[in-house]
Enzyme design. Structure first.
Site, mmCIF file in Angstrom:
data_model
loop_
_atom_site.group_PDB
_atom_site.id
_atom_site.type_symbol
_atom_site.label_atom_id
_atom_site.label_comp_id
_atom_site.label_asym_id
_atom_site.label_seq_id
_atom_site.Cartn_x
_atom_site.Cartn_y
_atom_site.Cartn_z
ATOM 1 N N SER A 154 39.134 23.065 -54.597
ATOM 2 C CA SER A 154 39.918 23.003 -53.365
ATOM 3 C C SER A 154 40.915 24.167 -53.245
ATOM 4 O O SER A 154 40.488 25.314 -53.175
ATOM 5 C CB SER A 154 40.613 21.639 -53.313
ATOM 6 O OG SER A 154 41.139 21.404 -52.052
ATOM 7 N N HIS A 200 35.763 14.539 -51.711
ATOM 8 C CA HIS A 200 36.576 15.673 -52.163
ATOM 9 C C HIS A 200 37.113 15.510 -53.585
ATOM 10 O O HIS A 200 37.341 16.486 -54.291
ATOM 11 C CB HIS A 200 37.756 15.844 -51.196
ATOM 12 C CG HIS A 200 38.417 17.185 -51.274
ATOM 13 N ND1 HIS A 200 37.761 18.351 -50.950
ATOM 14 C CD2 HIS A 200 39.666 17.564 -51.637
ATOM 15 C CE1 HIS A 200 38.584 19.377 -51.108
ATOM 16 N NE2 HIS A 200 39.750 18.928 -51.533
#
Ligand SMILES: *[C@@H]1O[C@H](CO)[C@@H](O)[C@H](O)[C@H]1NC(C)=O
Ligand SMILES: *[C@@H]1O[C@H](CO)[C@@H](O)[C@H](O)[C@H]1NC(C)=O
Ligand SMILES: *[C@@H]1O[C@H](CO)[C@@H](O)[C@H](O)[C@H]1NC(C)=O
Ligand SMILES: *[C@@H]1O[C@H](CO)[C@@H](O)[C@H](O)[C@H]1NC(C)=O
Length: 389
Positions: A159, A364
């Site tokens: 990320s 995620h």
């Protein structure tokens, strides 16, 4: 601090009547976790060109095969160790790699500076993923190269960790030569494809939130001793926290995959997450979301002119990211949806692999905390490292 006491009193009633027990792994720090799971862990101090003092951990292995792990926003290097025997650090060490675990500026491990005191000087918090890439990541890479005597290392980012690598390699392209392979997990450059609902609303409201925070001279967010972290910890270590914090919040912003984050694990996680960062970091992400561009920080017209010689902030030139990149993405990732990752893919000149995890519900955070990453993620990572390094 008095506000803290008031909140503590209000919440402590509920806390006393509903506190779940925090397992040992929720209380151990990185070194404690590493030791518990049988690893040798060394601590290194890395000083950046702009004076930040960072802590980097090393779980030593074959010196000719160093790998640097970089975590995401409001996170720390703990992310790669908190699954214990099923964590990425253990998987890499088992395969013989020399594993280096970064902690970026602003996190509890790296909250120091040569001149600035983060509790007093606002200048300390004048950073986003831009400075993290330019100064933290470059310093870590050079430090590892120096210690191992190698000319190149492999890197894995998650990320924000990937945003920071893209910043570094586009602005200081000489770093491309120092990286053998970048494995980019749930990568973020283009944010406007984000579909995570409460996050979208928060981004839209951010200019107002930002103003309010600035009024109170609040530059740090979610750090260990902040009020919001304190409240989060009380609420999210409650026996109902799985319903509130995991089903209600975490999964709705990251994508639903409850199987991969069981209640017992949540109570370990809440001891480590979220971690501190600067509000500027959020502002920068808010800007790239609004502008639909991966670009530098937008100050104001005059400052932009002074800093960039342009009234609008320049875009990061992804064509300069010439190092080998492997993008690894999850089909149910609401923060870094497939569409945005596909756009990033088109901009990278040296993409070696584009992998969509073979798990429909992969979100995620599965990349870090998933219960069965041994099955659907780690084989990809070890294959990539073997193939390209
Ligand atoms: C971790 O795995 C090792 C061997 O694979 C085992 O000996 C050890 O007991 C495990 N540690 C914990 C805390 O589960
Ligand atoms: C923050 O950093 C930018 C860019 O390095 C600089 O131009 C600006 O003056 C700094 N702002 C503060 C408040 O220190
Ligand atoms: C590492 O840095 C030290 C001091 O800065 C220097 O003396 C040494 O030669 C470097 N080692 C390598 C392998 O680059
Ligand atoms: C700033 O930009 C102008 C116009 O784009 C250009 O002519 C000038 O050379 C630039 N100045 C510097 C210092 O780069």
């Amino acid at each position: 601090m008095s506000l803290k006491i008031v909140v503590a009193v209000i919440l402590s009633v509920e806390y006393v009547y509903g506190k779940a027990s925090i397992p040992e792994d929720g209380r151990l720090d990185f070194k404690g976790l590493a030791t518990k799971y049988g690893l040798k862990c060394e601590e290194h101090e890395v000083v950046t060109e702009d004076g930040y003092i960072l802590t980097m951990f090393q779980v030593p292995g074959d010196k000719t095969r160093p790998v640097l792990l970089l975590h995401g926003i409001i996170d720390t290097g703990d992310a790669y160790m908190i699954r214990g025997n099923a964590s990425l650090v253990v998987a890499l060490v088992k395969n013989g790699y020399d594993v280096w675990i970064g902690n970026v500026r602003g996190t509890e491990y790296s909250r120091r500076h040569k001149q600035f005191n983060p509790d007093i000087h606002m200048e300390y918090w004048n950073f986003s993923f831009h400075e993290i890439g330019l100064w933290d990541v470059s310093a870590k890479i050079d430090y590892i190269l120096n210690k191992t005597g190698q000319t190149q290392i492999s890197c894995i980012g998650h990320s924000q960790g990937t945003s920071a690598f893209f910043v570094l390699n586009s602005i200081r392209p000489e770093y491309n030569e120092k990286i053998k392979l970048l494995v980019a997990l749930a990568p973020i450059a283009f944010l406007h494809y984000l579909t995570a609902s409460p996050v979208k609303e928060a981004i839209m409201a951010w200019p107002y939130i930002y103003k309010l925070l600035k009024t109170y001279r609040k530059e740090e967010i979610l750090g260990k001793n902040t009020l919001e972290r304190y409240i989060f910890e009380i609420v999210c270590s409650h026996e109902n926290a799985y319903k509130w914090c995991v089903k209600g919040l975490l999964m709705s912003v990251n994508g639903y995959d409850l199987q991969e984050l069981e209640p017992e694990f949540w109570y370990s996680l809440v001891g480590h997450y979220p971690a501190g960062t600067s509000i500027k970091c959020f502002s920068h992400y808010q800007q790239i979301w609004t502008k639909k561009k991966f670009c530098q920080f937008d100050y104001n017209k005059d400052m932009n002119l002074a800093i960039y010689n342009s009234s609008v902030p320049p875009e990061y030139d992804l064509s300069k990211v010439t190092t080998r990149v492997a993008l690894v993405t999850g089909a149910n990732d609401l923060m870094a949806p497939l569409k945005g990752v596909k756009r990033l893919k088109r901009h990278l000149p040296n993409l070696v692999e584009f992998i969509v995890l073979n798990r429909e519900t992969a979100n995620h955070i599965d990349f870090l905390w998933g219960k069965h990453t041994n099955k659907y993620l780690f084989p990809h990572i070890t294959n990539l490292l073997q193939k390209y390094t």
